[in-house]
Scaffold this motif. Structure first.
Motif, PDB file in Angstrom:
ATOM      1  N   ARG A 117     -11.583  49.823  42.461  1.00  0.00           N
ATOM      2  CA  ARG A 117     -13.006  49.676  42.748  1.00  0.00           C
ATOM      3  C   ARG A 117     -13.227  48.774  43.951  1.00  0.00           C
ATOM      4  O   ARG A 117     -14.002  49.074  44.851  1.00  0.00           O
ATOM      5  N   GLU A 171     -14.987  49.423  47.535  1.00  0.00           N
ATOM      6  CA  GLU A 171     -16.159  48.654  47.971  1.00  0.00           C
ATOM      7  C   GLU A 171     -15.968  48.071  49.367  1.00  0.00           C
ATOM      8  O   GLU A 171     -16.899  48.009  50.161  1.00  0.00           O
ATOM      9  N   GLY A 180     -14.701  49.299  51.721  1.00  0.00           N
ATOM     10  CA  GLY A 180     -14.941  50.350  52.707  1.00  0.00           C
ATOM     11  C   GLY A 180     -16.308  50.327  53.342  1.00  0.00           C
ATOM     12  O   GLY A 180     -16.459  50.757  54.468  1.00  0.00           O
ATOM     13  N   PHE A 181     -17.318  49.847  52.650  1.00  0.00           N
ATOM     14  CA  PHE A 181     -18.608  49.882  53.338  1.00  0.00           C
ATOM     15  C   PHE A 181     -19.219  48.536  53.642  1.00  0.00           C
ATOM     16  O   PHE A 181     -20.020  48.421  54.537  1.00  0.00           O
ATOM     17  N   ASP A 182     -18.873  47.537  52.902  1.00  0.00           N
ATOM     18  CA  ASP A 182     -19.489  46.250  53.221  1.00  0.00           C
ATOM     19  C   ASP A 182     -18.675  45.447  54.229  1.00  0.00           C
ATOM     20  O   ASP A 182     -19.202  44.611  54.936  1.00  0.00           O
ATOM     21  N   PHE A 208      -8.035  50.042  55.124  1.00  0.00           N
ATOM     22  CA  PHE A 208      -8.902  50.512  54.044  1.00  0.00           C
ATOM     23  C   PHE A 208      -8.332  51.776  53.415  1.00  0.00           C
ATOM     24  O   PHE A 208      -8.184  51.872  52.197  1.00  0.00           O
ATOM     25  N   VAL A 215     -19.237  57.304  50.360  1.00  0.00           N
ATOM     26  CA  VAL A 215     -18.618  56.310  49.491  1.00  0.00           C
ATOM     27  C   VAL A 215     -19.524  55.863  48.350  1.00  0.00           C
ATOM     28  O   VAL A 215     -19.049  55.454  47.302  1.00  0.00           O
ATOM     29  N   SER A 216     -20.829  55.956  48.578  1.00  0.00           N
ATOM     30  CA  SER A 216     -21.702  55.495  47.491  1.00  0.00           C
ATOM     31  C   SER A 216     -21.659  56.480  46.328  1.00  0.00           C
ATOM     32  O   SER A 216     -21.771  56.086  45.178  1.00  0.00           O
ATOM     33  N   VAL A 217     -21.463  57.750  46.636  1.00  0.00           N
ATOM     34  CA  VAL A 217     -21.286  58.733  45.565  1.00  0.00           C
ATOM     35  C   VAL A 217     -19.965  58.475  44.851  1.00  0.00           C
ATOM     36  O   VAL A 217     -19.898  58.433  43.624  1.00  0.00           O
ATOM     37  N   SER A 277     -18.368  55.735  44.623  1.00  0.00           N
ATOM     38  CA  SER A 277     -18.470  54.499  43.856  1.00  0.00           C
ATOM     39  C   SER A 277     -19.264  54.700  42.578  1.00  0.00           C
ATOM     40  O   SER A 277     -18.908  54.165  41.524  1.00  0.00           O
ATOM     41  N   SER A 278     -20.320  55.488  42.673  1.00  0.00           N
ATOM     42  CA  SER A 278     -21.135  55.723  41.498  1.00  0.00           C
ATOM     43  C   SER A 278     -20.342  56.479  40.428  1.00  0.00           C
ATOM     44  O   SER A 278     -20.406  56.161  39.245  1.00  0.00           O
ATOM     45  N   GLU A 279     -19.567  57.462  40.874  1.00  0.00           N
ATOM     46  CA  GLU A 279     -18.768  58.229  39.924  1.00  0.00           C
ATOM     47  C   GLU A 279     -17.647  57.370  39.336  1.00  0.00           C
ATOM     48  O   GLU A 279     -17.313  57.463  38.169  1.00  0.00           O
ATOM     49  N   ASN A 314     -17.794  54.254  38.915  1.00  0.00           N
ATOM     50  CA  ASN A 314     -18.428  53.320  37.996  1.00  0.00           C
ATOM     51  C   ASN A 314     -18.565  53.923  36.592  1.00  0.00           C
ATOM     52  O   ASN A 314     -18.438  53.230  35.584  1.00  0.00           O
ATOM     53  N   ILE A 315     -18.800  55.233  36.556  1.00  0.00           N
ATOM     54  CA  ILE A 315     -18.896  55.904  35.255  1.00  0.00           C
ATOM     55  C   ILE A 315     -17.548  55.816  34.533  1.00  0.00           C
ATOM     56  O   ILE A 315     -17.479  55.538  33.339  1.00  0.00           O
ATOM     57  N   ASN A 318     -17.246  52.328  33.166  1.00  0.00           N
ATOM     58  CA  ASN A 318     -17.982  52.085  31.931  1.00  0.00           C
ATOM     59  C   ASN A 318     -17.165  52.511  30.724  1.00  0.00           C
ATOM     60  O   ASN A 318     -17.135  51.827  29.702  1.00  0.00           O
ATOM     61  N   VAL A 371     -25.655  45.769  56.949  1.00  0.00           N
ATOM     62  CA  VAL A 371     -25.315  46.417  55.679  1.00  0.00           C
ATOM     63  C   VAL A 371     -25.944  45.648  54.512  1.00  0.00           C
ATOM     64  O   VAL A 371     -25.732  44.453  54.368  1.00  0.00           O
ATOM     65  N   ASN A 383     -22.521  52.016  59.150  1.00  0.00           N
ATOM     66  CA  ASN A 383     -21.951  52.884  58.095  1.00  0.00           C
ATOM     67  C   ASN A 383     -22.433  54.323  58.210  1.00  0.00           C
ATOM     68  O   ASN A 383     -22.626  55.000  57.205  1.00  0.00           O
ATOM     69  N   LYS A 418     -20.582  56.922  56.239  1.00  0.00           N
ATOM     70  CA  LYS A 418     -20.191  56.569  54.866  1.00  0.00           C
ATOM     71  C   LYS A 418     -21.169  57.048  53.814  1.00  0.00           C
ATOM     72  O   LYS A 418     -21.074  56.666  52.654  1.00  0.00           O
ATOM     73  N   VAL A 446     -25.472  53.881  51.812  1.00  0.00           N
ATOM     74  CA  VAL A 446     -25.005  52.603  52.362  1.00  0.00           C
ATOM     75  C   VAL A 446     -25.283  52.483  53.858  1.00  0.00           C
ATOM     76  O   VAL A 446     -24.843  51.548  54.510  1.00  0.00           O
ATOM     77  N   PHE A 449     -24.672  42.185  50.021  1.00  0.00           N
ATOM     78  CA  PHE A 449     -24.061  43.409  50.517  1.00  0.00           C
ATOM     79  C   PHE A 449     -24.237  44.486  49.463  1.00  0.00           C
ATOM     80  O   PHE A 449     -24.664  44.188  48.338  1.00  0.00           O
ATOM     81  N   ARG A 453     -26.716  51.455  43.675  1.00  0.00           N
ATOM     82  CA  ARG A 453     -26.716  51.636  45.122  1.00  0.00           C
ATOM     83  C   ARG A 453     -27.210  53.015  45.546  1.00  0.00           C
ATOM     84  O   ARG A 453     -27.813  53.164  46.594  1.00  0.00           O
ATOM     85  N   LEU A 454     -26.945  54.036  44.728  1.00  0.00           N
ATOM     86  CA  LEU A 454     -27.358  55.388  45.109  1.00  0.00           C
ATOM     87  C   LEU A 454     -28.878  55.495  45.187  1.00  0.00           C
ATOM     88  O   LEU A 454     -29.411  56.333  45.893  1.00  0.00           O
ATOM     89  N   ILE A 478     -24.937  51.189  28.311  1.00  0.00           N
ATOM     90  CA  ILE A 478     -24.735  49.822  28.771  1.00  0.00           C
ATOM     91  C   ILE A 478     -26.059  49.209  29.223  1.00  0.00           C
ATOM     92  O   ILE A 478     -26.349  48.056  28.926  1.00  0.00           O
TER      93      ILE A 478
END
Lengths: 506, 611
Positions: free
Chosen positions: A174, A178, A180-182, A192, A468-470, A472-474, A476-477, A480, B52, B83, B86, B90, B425, B432-433, B554
């Motif tokens: 994870r 992360e 990768g974009f910040d 990366f 990357v946000s997609v 990351s979201s996946e 994250n699932i 969980n 960012v 970005n 990306k 983001v 950040f 974030r999405l 959660i």
């Protein structure tokens, strides 16, 4: 409807040592808050004046029902197993006596506990963690030393180390993502990509290797069944009794969960199994009857070791059996019974074609009335009938019901088959533990979720999705699900699930 | 003696933002008391707004009726989307600003607002009074109901350049006094530090040896009422160059002269905003680091070299800078320095940024341990709007963590004692999405509505949201035939007739392009911002749904309200945990979970509803 939370303030009682048989001593425990006054009159000493953690000998009496000499020890909360006040009473272990004593407490306003309720309170009062409760469950229900030691280590508080490394591997991946974009400017695209790919592969292999350790069938290793199948008069009950008579460590008679079959507990090389005789399942033509079939197959699917009995004189019946046992339904062992008939080899051969000895399955037991001919086929040796059951041999047509091993047996002439069978069963048991299987249902479920969610994530990676946000979201699932596995997120659902399936704490 | 509803101590980015939002409540009287030698909203460090995670904050503030986006647009001299490759969520806007103009514009806008007074005096003391506070300066004493402290890095501050130590929060300014009121306010035990690089003289730089980064004219302005692609000023380029082996050797050889490493500075800096010394000593094998040369203004002779902030002695700074390609004959306008300063223990603040024990006293900006103009501005807004709401006897405005970066930051600040300067950040947001730049109006609209104001921004937001809701439903229901000419023209292949929304979601296509082209094709004209929001929202909707489903269990737990007083009474929670709970006063399970050092067992107890 049981609601542990709602009834959390009740004082509860249970016989902790089990109450299925008469014993010398039984242990009854009462747990709750400030309950001593409520039951004080039942004892010959004043409970409110006794010191904690000291044993007292006294009388317990109630109406005409109870009059017993008991030893009591008081554990004051929070310094007790579950954080509440606990009174432990050692009573004489006659079933009736124990039941009467519990009844007298019931009549004094102490409720009999629900399954798992003592442990639930321990969890609630932070005396045990989720992992420890699961460990306790394993420990108390272990059927082998292996599972016993797993239970002990969980109860000792150590998380399953594989799950812990899965969690940290997830966190690592994870964070690689992360970055990768910040912080791409600080790290650079090249590093990366390298970190991302490495951590991805590691997480992937961990998840899939854990998934492979899930036992996919309905077979429960925690409660393994050895089941005897066969047509009527194929010798099921004979074998059942024969096996049991050689096991001197039968503990108790276990009531069948349905009336269709009989089961007994049997020890084989220090492991406890449940031996099931399906004599009650109606076979012959009635087997097609829907309910009977489905019940038989349910039992078949959940059996750890499946033994099919075939009367050597009725080989035709195999045709019927083969229809029922399709590809997926493989048995572990076929026992040919009624083997004293002189022509059984002939019969086998007409039915299966040439018979070859199997040099690999020497462990199957005493070699019986066979002689190996130069051609490689076998012939019965009439003169040595008395030497017992015979084996091993393998049919060329070796996919007969999927079994890899065969045993020839005749009640009139054969010696015990206990040793032979306990060998093969135990071997299979050890083998099934070889890859360190995931034992608990909750863990299995959680791991299956993790793997399913991870596959979706994997698809994105394979499709080279660059958002990357997609990703990351996946991911994250997936995370969980992993959190649930390690018990970091213990939601109400998980707790309910655990205590629904709890089998300890009578 | 003049009376104010709200007095703001400090005229930086937090102070100006606080005053701007509070002034929108017409019946309030507000003053900014600021140091005479510094203009409003001055930018002492990098000449840029956005970035960012921060671009998202600026757009959130703009939709909430803030000022920072407006000022950035008006003084913007280079626009960029970070970005870009990306993914939309983001992507962030960054605008290089003309520092001088930025401050001039701030002075002008604030100066024109009737209910804000700007008092340019040093504050000598602040004390609590009967119905509020008293602020004392040399010339006068003011009574105020609410007070917002935005003193930036000026709390017990020292600047360091090599062995030279000066008192004050930045070059050539004086240290803020210790106010009486602050005796009852807790400071973070750790001091923080921040640094800034040397400024270079423009004419001494050989730009032809560097990579030019021109302004991107496709980047949309921050402020709602500015034409999206218009520019106020002529655009300038930034330039990229790199450090090398020689640069890093000089820095490493002079390690003992760096105040941060020889023990002169004991404070902690942010790990994610490292000085060049940090980079040199920490990553011994890496010699090549980015250096962005950014203009400080349209006519300024100074350039800001981003990436080489340093507190080495002047001569060492010059020496290593001269080893960088294009800077061989550089002249230095000002040398870099590090500032060491005290910050507040933000765990004593509530979600309005008000001190729990002293109602009416608010803290915002860098004094709360954050870094960045955007973070400061956002806190200024939250303190300002809540001081105003409170002055009118209304309920506070709390931005949700799942719907805004501002909400994320406020919760992070008040939920835990920070042990390094806090910067936003995107990874800090769990959602974030959804928390994107393009949909900031959709996200902020309900919050802005709560203020009950009816200004230009409200009118704009209402219309935008109304159109959005109408169209997003329509796009789901609008089917494009498989053989539609539009698809052929754009080389899009679909298996059967599909809704426009489904076509937009196809992963290989740029959703904005598809929607834009289709609207052109059918002859509909729409605001470009609306098209962006619609297209990206559609693109992500499936993922957001999956994520929220996954988070449901959660989230349900995280959002669970808890009464911390009950936890304190529980026998089942350890003493250490109780101490932490007492300090943070968590209101939800999530806040409890985020407290450092809270035990798993405590969480399990609370999660299982046993308390």
């Amino acid at each position: 409807m049981i609601n542990l939370e709602r009834d959390a303030n009740d004082t509860i009682v249970a016989c902790s040592s089990g109450n299925l048989d008469n014993t010398a001593i039984s242990l009854i425990r009462i747990s709750g808050k400030n309950f001593l006054q409520k039951i004080n009159d039942l004892f010959s000493i004043d409970l409110e004046s006794i010191e904690e953690r000291k044993a007292y000998y006294c009388n317990l009496f109630y109406k005409e029902l109870v009059n017993d000499q008991v030893v009591i020890v008081l554990f004051k909360g929070p310094k007790s197993f579950n954080g509440e006040d606990i009174l432990e009473i050692s009573v004489h272990g006659n079933i009736l006596n124990v039941n009467n004593i519990i009844q007298c407490f019931n009549e004094s306003g102490v409720r009999s506990s629900y399954p798992g309720e003592f442990s639930y309170r321990a969890l609630k009062n932070k005396k045990l963690s989720l992992t420890q409760v699961e460990g306790l469950d394993l420990l108390l229900n272990a059927n082998s030393n292996y599972i016993l030691s797993q239970g002990q280590s969980l109860l000792g508080g150590s998380l399953n180390s594989d799950f812990e490394s899965l969690y940290s591997s997830y966190l690592h991946h994870r964070s690689c993502l992360e970055i990768g974009f910040d912080f791409l400017d600080d790290v650079g695209e090249e590093l990366f990509t390298k970190n991302f790919n490495e951590s991805y592969e590691k997480l992937k292999s961990l998840i899939y290797s854990l998934e492979n350790r899930i036992n996919r069938t309905d077979i429960d290793i925690l409660d393994p069944k050895i089941t005897l199948f066969g047509l009527p008069n194929s010798g099921k009950s004979t074998i059942f009794n024969s096996l049991l008579s050689y096991d001197r460590s039968i503990v108790s008679h276990i009531e069948g969960t349905t009336r269709d079959y009989v089961s007994e507990s049997i020890m084989m090389k220090n492991c406890r199994f449940k031996l099931v005789d399906t004599a009650g399942i109606r076979t012959t033509s009635d087997i097609i009857e829907e309910e009977g079939v489905s019940r038989a197959f349910e039992l078949f699917n959940s059996s750890f070791y499946k033994i099919l009995l075939v009367d050597i004189s009725k080989l035709e019946s195999l045709v019927l059996l083969e229809k029922l046992f399709t590809e997926n339904k493989q048995v572990d062992l076929v026992i040919f019974t009624h083997c004293k008939q002189a022509d059984f080899c002939e019969k086998l051969r007409t039915f299966f074609g040439p018979i070859e000895p199997d040099s690999n399955s020497k462990n199957i037991g005493p070699i019986g009335p066979v002689s190996f001919l130069k051609s490689g086929s076998i012939e019965p040796l009439i003169s040595s009938y008395e030497s017992g059951p015979m084996g091993p041999c393998l049919f060329k047509n070796d996919d007969l019901l999927g079994a890899k091993q065969y045993l020839f047996y005749d009640n009139d002439v054969s010696l015990s088959i206990y040793d032979s069978i306990s060998d093969v069963v135990h071997n299979k048991y050890l083998k099934s533990l070889e890859n360190n299987p995931v034992l608990l249902n909750r863990h299995k479920q959680a791991l299956q979720n993790i793997a399913a969610e991870f596959r979706l994530y994997e698809n994105l990676i394979t499709d080279k999705v660059s958002d990357v946000s997609v990703l990351s979201s996946e991911l994250n699932i997936v995370g969980n699900c992993i959190s649930e596995l390690v018990g970091i997120v213990s939601t109400d659902d998980i707790l309910n699930n655990i205590f629904d399936n709890f089998c300890i704490g009578k | 003696m003049i009376n104010y509803d709200i007095a703001i101590i400090g005229g930086g980015h937090a102070g100006v933002e606080a005053a701007y939002i509070a002034s929108q409540f017409q019946n309030l009287k507000i003053c900014i008391i600021t140091m005479p030698e510094i203009g409003l909203a001055s930018a002492p460090c990098n000449p840029a707004v956005g970035g960012v995670g921060k671009g998202q904050v600026v757009r959130e503030l703009d939709a909430l009726g803030g000022i920072i986006g407006r000022l950035a647009d008006m003084s913007g001299i280079q626009f960029r989307t970070l970005n870009e490759s990306k993914g939309f969520a983001v992507q962030s806007t960054r605008i290089q600003i003309d520092k001088e103009l930025y401050s001039v514009n701030a002075e002008k806008i604030i100066g024109e607002i009737n209910n804000i007074d700007v008092i340019r005096e040093k504050v000598l003391d602040i004390i609590e009074s009967d119905n509020g506070f008293q602020v004392k300066t040399k010339s006068s004493t003011w009574n105020t109901k609410k007070i917002i402290v935005t003193v930036g890095t000026f709390l017990q501050a020292k600047t360091h350049t090599g062995q030279t130590i000066a008192s004050g929060g930045r070059n050539s300014t004086s240290e803020t006094s210790n106010f009486s009121l602050f005796n009852s306010v807790k400071l973070n035990e750790k001091k923080f530090k921040t640094g800034t690089p040397s400024r270079l003289i423009r004419d001494s730089i050989r730009f032809e040896d560097m990579e030019e980064q021109p302004s991107d004219n496709e980047v949309e302005n921050f402020h709602f009422s500015h034409e999206p692609l218009s520019r106020f000023l002529e655009q300038r380029s930034c330039y990229l160059t790199y450090t090398n082996e020689k640069t890093m050797k000089i820095i490493r050889d002079n390690k003992e002269k760096s105040p941060m490493f020889n023990g002169q500075i004991k404070a902690v800096g942010a790990r994610y905003c490292p000085s060049i010394e940090d980079k040199a000593y920490r990553y011994m094998e890496k010699n090549i680091h980015h250096v962005f040369i950014e203009p400080e203004g349209i006519n300024s002779e100074k350039m800001y070299p981003s990436g080489i902030s340093s507190s080495l002695p002047a001569e060492n700074q010059l020496e290593f800078i001269k080893t960088i390609k294009g800077l061989e004959s550089v002249e230095i306008a000002e040398y870099g320095y590090a500032v060491e300063y005290s910050v507040l223990d933000t765990t004593q603040l509530n979600s309005s940024l008000e001190v729990n024990e002293i109602p009416g006293l608010y803290f915002a900006g860098q004094v709360n341990g954050t870094s960045g103009y955007e973070e400061a501005a956002a806190q200024g807004y939250i303190a300002g709007v809540n001081a105003a709401l409170s002055a009118q006897g209304e309920k506070p405005l709390v931005l949700g963590r799942s719907t805004s970066y501002i909400g994320v930051m406020i919760q992070d600040l008040i939920g835990n004692l920070r042990d390094e300067p806090y910067r936003l950040f995107t990874a800090r947001s769990e959602n974030r999405l959804y928390n994107r730049e393009d949909n900031s109006i959709i996200r902020m609209h309900p919050y802005r509505k709560q203020l009950g104001l009816n200004l230009k921004v409200d009118e704009y937001n209402d219309k935008f949201v109304q159109q959005y809701n109408l169209l997003i439903n329509h796009l789901e229901k609008f089917y494009v035939a498989q053989n539609d000419e539009f698809l052929e023209q754009n080389n899009i292949k679909i298996g059967k007739n599909q809704s426009l929304a489904t076509i937009i979601r196809q992963s290989t296509l740029d959703p904005i392009e598809v929607l834009k082209k289709y609207l052109d094709y059918v002859g509909i004209k729409l605001d470009i911002k609306l098209i962006r929001t619609l297209a990206i929202s559609l693109k992500y909707s499936g993922y957001i749904e999956r994520a929220s489903k996954g988070n449901e269990k959660i989230d349900k737990l995280l959002n669970k309200k808890i009464e911390y007083e009950k936890l304190l009474k529980s026998e089942n929670i350890s003493y250490e945990c109780k101490e932490r709970i007492k300090k943070i006063r968590p209101e939800t399970f999530e806040q409890l979970k985020n407290i450092e050092g809270i035990r798993q067992a405590t969480l399990a107890v609370v999660a299982s509803g046993s308390i």
